[in-house]
Scaffold this active site. Sequence first.
Site: not given
Length: 308
Positions: A51, A122, A220, A224, A247
Site C-alpha cells: 500500500d 488489502t 475489493g 466486484k 474505491d
Amino acid sequence: MASSHNVLMRLVASAYSIAQKAGTIVRCVIAEGDLGIVQKTSATDLQTKADRMVQMSICSSLSRKFPKLTIIGEEDLPPGEVDQELIEDGQSEEILKQPCPSQYSAIKEEDLVVWVDPVDGTKEYTEGLLDNVTVLIGIAYEGKAIAGIINQPYYNYQAGPDAVLGRTIWGVLGLGAFGFQLKEAPAGKHIITTTRSHSNKLVTDCIAAMNPDNVLRVGGAGNKIIQLIEGKASAYVFASPGCKKWDTCAPEVILHAVGGKLTDIHGNPLQYDKEVKHMNSAGVLAALRNYEYYASRVPESVKSALIP
C-alpha cells in the site's frame, strides 16, 4: 511537449503505465515475504508495505508529469523523498492513439482530481486471496468520474506457470472500456456480489430483498465491478458506509463506459470533486444490466438508515 487540449488522454496513458508498475510492486512485496502489515483503525482496516510503496509510486509519478493535478490517495503517508525506482515515466502509446471525447478536449490539468487506492482488497492481500486485489486510479472532472484504470496484479495467477500474470483494464466515458471481455450474467438470475469482511444487518436485509439466487462475498470494490462486467455477478450491493471515493471512482467509469450504472443506495450519483467527503456514506448499488430492478428492491428501512 504535447498540446494541453490532450491532457486527459495523456493522463490516462501515463496512469496506465503507472498502474502496471504498481502491479509489479504488489507482486514483488509478496515475493519478498514481508508484507509489513500495520493496523489502521481496526483488524479489518490494514495497510501493508505494498500500500505504502504503490501510493508513493503512483502519486509521485503522476505529480512529476502533471504538477497541477489534485491527487487524493487512501494512505496517509508522511512527506519524504521517494526512491527513484518507484517512479514510472512511461505511457501507453496505444492509448495516446485514441481520440479524446470532444466533451473533454478542453479540460485543463488543474480541473482534474485523481482518486488513488494503491491496494484495493488489502485484507484479502494479507490472507493470500490474491485474485481479489486491484490497484485503482480514478480520474474525475467537475465532480464526475470520467476515466479509470484498474490493474489486477494477480489476474491468471491460478492458470499455471506459463500464464501471463496480471492485466490492466482502462476506460474513458464517451470512448469505451478496454482490456477485458464484456459478458453479461445469466439471464433471469439474481447473483449478488457483496462485502466479504464488512457485512451487517443492513447489508443482509438489502440483499435478501433482491431475491438472490446466489450471493458472492468477495474483497475489493474493483474486484466486484470486474465480476459485473465479466458476467459473474448481476449486481453489487453494499448497503452500508465503509467504502470510499478511491474505491469507487475508477471502477464506476469502467462500468458506466459499457452501459452499467453505479449509485448510492438511494440512486444518487457519487460525487468526486476535491472537497467532497471521502466516505460513500449511503453505500453502493451497481449493476451492468437491470439496475432499476435492484434499485426498486432496496427496502425503505435500509434507505432511511443511510443518510447521503
